[in-house]
Motif scaffolding. Sequence first.
Motif, PDB file in Angstrom:
ATOM      1  N   TYR A 201       0.810  -1.213   0.000  1.00  0.00           N
ATOM      2  CA  TYR A 201       0.000   0.000   0.000  1.00  0.00           C
ATOM      3  C   TYR A 201       0.847   1.268   0.000  1.00  0.00           C
ATOM      4  O   TYR A 201       0.431   2.290  -0.540  1.00  0.00           O
ATOM      5  N   THR A 202       2.027   1.194   0.563  1.00  0.00           N
ATOM      6  CA  THR A 202       2.944   2.329   0.499  1.00  0.00           C
ATOM      7  C   THR A 202       3.382   2.564  -0.944  1.00  0.00           C
ATOM      8  O   THR A 202       3.425   3.699  -1.426  1.00  0.00           O
ATOM      9  N   PHE A 203       3.690   1.460  -1.636  1.00  0.00           N
ATOM     10  CA  PHE A 203       4.095   1.532  -3.050  1.00  0.00           C
ATOM     11  C   PHE A 203       2.952   2.069  -3.909  1.00  0.00           C
ATOM     12  O   PHE A 203       3.132   3.008  -4.688  1.00  0.00           O
ATOM     13  N   LEU A 204       1.765   1.478  -3.764  1.00  0.00           N
ATOM     14  CA  LEU A 204       0.621   1.900  -4.581  1.00  0.00           C
ATOM     15  C   LEU A 204       0.206   3.341  -4.295  1.00  0.00           C
ATOM     16  O   LEU A 204      -0.227   4.060  -5.197  1.00  0.00           O
ATOM     17  N   GLY A 205       0.355   3.755  -3.032  1.00  0.00           N
ATOM     18  CA  GLY A 205      -0.011   5.114  -2.657  1.00  0.00           C
ATOM     19  C   GLY A 205       1.097   6.121  -2.883  1.00  0.00           C
ATOM     20  O   GLY A 205       0.922   7.304  -2.601  1.00  0.00           O
ATOM     21  N   GLN A 206       2.231   5.639  -3.393  1.00  0.00           N
ATOM     22  CA  GLN A 206       3.384   6.505  -3.647  1.00  0.00           C
ATOM     23  C   GLN A 206       3.725   7.336  -2.412  1.00  0.00           C
ATOM     24  O   GLN A 206       3.991   8.531  -2.493  1.00  0.00           O
ATOM     25  N   ALA A 207       3.732   6.661  -1.268  1.00  0.00           N
ATOM     26  CA  ALA A 207       3.995   7.331   0.008  1.00  0.00           C
ATOM     27  C   ALA A 207       5.370   6.948   0.531  1.00  0.00           C
ATOM     28  O   ALA A 207       6.041   6.077  -0.009  1.00  0.00           O
ATOM     29  N   ALA A 208       5.757   7.617   1.586  1.00  0.00           N
ATOM     30  CA  ALA A 208       7.027   7.367   2.286  1.00  0.00           C
ATOM     31  C   ALA A 208       8.187   7.340   1.302  1.00  0.00           C
ATOM     32  O   ALA A 208       8.390   8.298   0.568  1.00  0.00           O
ATOM     33  N   LYS A 209       8.926   6.261   1.265  1.00  0.00           N
ATOM     34  CA  LYS A 209      10.119   6.175   0.412  1.00  0.00           C
ATOM     35  C   LYS A 209       9.787   6.184  -1.087  1.00  0.00           C
ATOM     36  O   LYS A 209      10.668   6.392  -1.906  1.00  0.00           O
ATOM     37  N   TYR A 210       8.535   5.940  -1.450  1.00  0.00           N
ATOM     38  CA  TYR A 210       8.127   5.920  -2.857  1.00  0.00           C
ATOM     39  C   TYR A 210       7.652   7.293  -3.338  1.00  0.00           C
ATOM     40  O   TYR A 210       7.377   7.478  -4.507  1.00  0.00           O
ATOM     41  N   SER A 211       7.565   8.222  -2.434  1.00  0.00           N
ATOM     42  CA  SER A 211       7.061   9.549  -2.759  1.00  0.00           C
ATOM     43  C   SER A 211       8.086  10.358  -3.555  1.00  0.00           C
ATOM     44  O   SER A 211       9.244  10.483  -3.152  1.00  0.00           O
ATOM     45  N   GLY A 212       7.642  10.876  -4.688  1.00  0.00           N
ATOM     46  CA  GLY A 212       8.460  11.798  -5.464  1.00  0.00           C
ATOM     47  C   GLY A 212       9.636  11.188  -6.209  1.00  0.00           C
ATOM     48  O   GLY A 212      10.526  11.917  -6.627  1.00  0.00           O
ATOM     49  N   ILE A 213       9.656   9.883  -6.372  1.00  0.00           N
ATOM     50  CA  ILE A 213      10.752   9.280  -7.135  1.00  0.00           C
ATOM     51  C   ILE A 213      10.204   8.720  -8.446  1.00  0.00           C
ATOM     52  O   ILE A 213       9.021   8.383  -8.535  1.00  0.00           O
ATOM     53  N   PRO A 214      11.031   8.609  -9.477  1.00  0.00           N
ATOM     54  CA  PRO A 214      10.564   8.084 -10.759  1.00  0.00           C
ATOM     55  C   PRO A 214      10.040   6.653 -10.628  1.00  0.00           C
ATOM     56  O   PRO A 214      10.461   5.898  -9.749  1.00  0.00           O
TER      57      PRO A 214
END
Length: 158
Positions: free
Chosen positions: A99-112
């Motif tokens: 869910y962090t990946f799908l929500g583009q949150a935490a470490k996934y936020s703002g990266i390509p």
Amino acid sequence: MQLDPATSPNDSGYNRLEEQLAWYNHKSQKQKMLYFGAKALTIIISASIPLAAFAAKPAVTAALGAVVTICEATQHLCQWHTNWLAYRATSEALKREKYTFLGQAAKYSGIPADEAKKLLVERVEEIVSLEHSKWVATQEQARGGLKDNQVTKVPLKG
């Protein structure tokens, strides 16, 4: 960045995440059922031992005591309770990563997207590797302690 795991399942690691999540969910449920089944059987048989003793049935009393011993020894060897909790924790960690990946949150936020997919693969493999290391250590401990190939803990990054 727009992440769509369905558009590139081969390079996203998302399929691996889903497979591992399903596996840990299934194994957690199975270990829980084995643990509760063994404990329920132990409780029921243990409660019947005084009844057999009161009825002056020494052979039945002894047999019931042996069954309780076998149930407890099997639980100790198989570690159903420990495995159930470990598999459930790993399943929850994988779910959180999903869910962090799908929500583009935490470490996934703002990266390509490509970098996010690579990070997902790394994180999933770290979670699974950590659980496997803990499982091996638990199994070795249950069977008398670590021997030649001692397992060390692998910390999760970030």
